[in-house]
Design an enzyme around this catalytic site. Structure first.
Site, PDB file in Angstrom:
ATOM      1  N   GLY A  74      -6.507 -25.661  -0.534  1.00 47.30           N
ATOM      2  CA  GLY A  74      -5.294 -25.652   0.280  1.00 47.30           C
ATOM      3  C   GLY A  74      -4.332 -24.562  -0.170  1.00 47.30           C
ATOM      4  N   THR A  75      -4.253 -24.346  -1.469  1.00 45.12           N
ATOM      5  CA  THR A  75      -3.352 -23.313  -1.999  1.00 45.12           C
ATOM      6  C   THR A  75      -3.732 -21.948  -1.438  1.00 45.12           C
ATOM      7  OG1 THR A  75      -3.045 -24.584  -4.026  1.00 45.12           O
ATOM      8  CG2 THR A  75      -2.541 -22.227  -4.146  1.00 45.12           C
ATOM      9  N   GLN A 185      -1.640 -32.739   3.247  1.00 44.51           N
ATOM     10  CA  GLN A 185      -1.508 -34.199   3.099  1.00 44.51           C
ATOM     11  C   GLN A 185      -1.826 -34.929   4.405  1.00 44.51           C
ATOM     12  OE1 GLN A 185      -0.989 -36.098   0.423  1.00 44.51           O
ATOM     13  NE2 GLN A 185      -0.819 -34.370  -0.981  1.00 44.51           N
ATOM     14  N   SER A 205      -7.184 -29.102   2.969  1.00 47.11           N
ATOM     15  CA  SER A 205      -7.918 -29.110   1.702  1.00 47.11           C
ATOM     16  C   SER A 205      -8.788 -30.360   1.656  1.00 47.11           C
ATOM     17  CB  SER A 205      -6.915 -29.127   0.541  1.00 47.11           C
ATOM     18  OG  SER A 205      -7.596 -29.258  -0.679  1.00 47.11           O
ATOM     19  N   ALA A 206     -10.096 -30.186   1.389  1.00 54.36           N
ATOM     20  CA  ALA A 206     -11.055 -31.294   1.536  1.00 54.36           C
ATOM     21  C   ALA A 206     -10.820 -32.461   0.569  1.00 54.36           C
ATOM     22  CB  ALA A 206     -12.474 -30.766   1.367  1.00 54.36           C
ATOM     23  N   CYS A 331       1.034 -31.488  -9.561  1.00 52.53           N
ATOM     24  CA  CYS A 331       1.154 -30.286 -10.380  1.00 52.53           C
ATOM     25  C   CYS A 331       2.293 -30.422 -11.378  1.00 52.53           C
ATOM     26  CB  CYS A 331       1.403 -29.069  -9.500  1.00 52.53           C
ATOM     27  SG  CYS A 331       0.406 -29.067  -8.022  1.00 52.53           S
TER      28      CYS A 331
HETATM   29  N1  PLP Z   1      -0.194 -28.430  -0.090  1.00 47.32           N
HETATM   30  C1  PLP Z   1       0.075 -29.739  -0.291  1.00 47.32           C
HETATM   31  C2  PLP Z   1       1.048 -30.433   0.592  1.00 47.32           C
HETATM   32  C3  PLP Z   1      -0.561 -30.434  -1.322  1.00 47.32           C
HETATM   33  O1  PLP Z   1      -0.289 -31.725  -1.515  1.00 47.32           O
HETATM   34  C4  PLP Z   1      -1.477 -29.734  -2.139  1.00 47.32           C
HETATM   35  C5  PLP Z   1      -2.132 -30.419  -3.284  1.00 47.32           C
HETATM   36  O2  PLP Z   1      -1.597 -31.320  -3.890  1.00 47.32           O
HETATM   37  C6  PLP Z   1      -1.736 -28.378  -1.864  1.00 47.32           C
HETATM   38  C7  PLP Z   1      -1.079 -27.765  -0.840  1.00 47.32           C
HETATM   39  C8  PLP Z   1      -2.716 -27.601  -2.673  1.00 47.32           C
HETATM   40  O3  PLP Z   1      -4.037 -27.920  -2.282  1.00 47.32           O
HETATM   41  P1  PLP Z   1      -5.248 -27.591  -3.284  1.00 47.32           P
HETATM   42  O4  PLP Z   1      -5.185 -28.609  -4.361  1.00 47.32           O
HETATM   43  O5  PLP Z   1      -6.475 -27.711  -2.451  1.00 47.32           O
HETATM   44  O6  PLP Z   1      -5.023 -26.201  -3.765  1.00 47.32           O
END
Ligand code: PLP
Length: 392
Positions: A74-75, A185, A205-206, A331
């Protein structure tokens, strides 16, 4: 109290991989090992799997398969959407402005901050109300001033609050702005039909919907001008260079398909478990205030401000008694700083250090909730007493 018991209430941080997803992925760790970009038959088998996954996902998002870009998380999807749109706008000589909210995930805020500090983009942060809902009038005013992109989170990871994306997309488009949404989310729970939502880009994000960690996607509306933020080969229509992770892409598509097929039952279960948690906590913990929106919130998500309680100390107590919770974004675990999101919706510094997030999942049972409530009540009482004694 429950020696050896483990109750996982942190599904917003990550979910276990569904065994049916693991089964779907297995052949791509072994027998189907070709590179999907290779022209021989080993490659073709892997390519077929990637393209089938793309079709499945596109069907659920109600878009064309060529509008799906597979990423590593997702990032990365958020980074690609923001950097890609910003760089393209800069290249076209358009206004260097980005519009966002104070309750975004750090994948969005840090990327926008970098564009601001290193590349001279102006950032406008549109205020939200106490529940975390974006003020649509102020959003319209911000979009009116023009810019490359607005990025607004679909459902808050910390507050659970859901934004009115169809309205915000309409406003952004009326002022010639693109709208990206971080739907990480929302994935597996909320409507992901990009036509209905009206968004130009959407990140998923899976691992938030019972798929593997380390794979995500970005929906990019056909014809949108996006500069790749990772360069190299011509994978993913030139938008994301790097050999495809066939197994994980297959796993993500399977997980999304299962979430879609089982959506009604899952949401009923999540809502029931979440409401038991919310009711129990507000009933038993006098220091607790529900944070986020009371109704427009993720079915799996319960969050609170526990006045007078240090959330990090509480997390340690809960963990020792087998309850996995979060004080906010995963995080930030172990970080004693106040939550930026709680500050962003107007809580004080002390209140922003007292956030508790509990998120339920497919395996959560009534028995789990009842144990967690007992543990929470005892732990919060103990910490409150300790604080009062220290203050004397
Ligand atoms: N965006 C949101 C709203 C999230 O909750 C998260 C992960 O906690 C991310 C992005 C990041 O996703 P990823 O862990 O796949 O990098």
């Amino acid at each position: 109290m429950g020696a050896g018991r483990q109750v996982y209430l942190d599904h917003s941080a990550s979910t276990p991989v569904d065994p049916r997803v693991i089964e779907a992925m297995l052949p791509y760790f072994g027998e189907v090992y070709g590179n999907p970009s290779s022209t021989h038959r080993f490659g073709s088998r892997a390519e077929r799997a990637v393209e089938d996954a793309r079709m499945t996902v596109a069907g659920i998002l109600n878009c064309q398969p060529n509008e799906i870009v597979f990423t590593s998380c997702g990032t990365e999807s958020d980074n690609l959407a923001i950097r890609g749109a910003a760089w393209s706008a800069r290249h076209r000589g358009e206004p260097s402005r980005l519009v966002t909210s104070p309750i975004e995930h750090s994948a969005v805020t840090s990327t926008i901050k970098q564009m601001d500090e290193l590349m001279g983009f102006d950032t406008e942060i549109v205020p939200v109300d106490k529940f975390g809902s974006v003020d649509s009038d102020l959003f319209a005013e911000a979009c009116q001033r023009g810019g490359a992109l607005a990025s607004i989170i679909y459902a808050s990871n910390e507050l659970g609050t859901i934004q009115d994306l169809p309205l915000l997309s309409q406003i952004a488009h009326a002022h010639g702005m693109l709208l990206h949404t971080d739907a990480v989310q929302a994935g597996g729970q909320l409507d992901l039909d990009v036509e209905r939502l009206g968004v130009d880009m959407l990140s998923l994000s899976a691992h938030k919907f019972y798929g593997p960690k380390g794979v995500g996607l970005l929906y990019v509306k056909d014809g949108l001008d996006l500069a790749p933020s990772q360069s190299g080969g011509s994978h993913e229509h030139g938008l994301r260079a790097g050999t495809h992770n066939t197994a994980f892409i297959v796993g993500m598509a399977k997980a999304l398909e299962l979430a879609n097929d089982e959506n009604d039952g899952r949401l009923r279960h999540f809502t029931e478990m979440r409401d038991q948690l919310i009711g129990g906590i507000l009933d038993r913990l006098s220091c607790a205030e529900l944070s986020g929106h009371p109704d427009r919130r993720l079915p799996s998500h319960a969050s609170f401000v526990l006045h007078g309680i240090d959330a990090n100390a509480l997390m340690m107590h809960l963990d020792m008694l087998g309850v996995a919770a979060s004080s906010g974004s995963a995080c930030k675990t172990g970080n004693p700083e106040p939550s930026d999101i709680l500050l962003g919706v107007g809580y004080s510094e002390d209140e922003a250090k007292s956030g508790l997030r509990l998120s339920v999942g497919t395996q959560t049972s009534e028995d789990n909730i009842s144990y967690a409530l007992d543990v929470l009540e005892t732990s919060a009482e103990k910490l409150g007493r300790l604080k009062r004694e220290m203050a004397r």
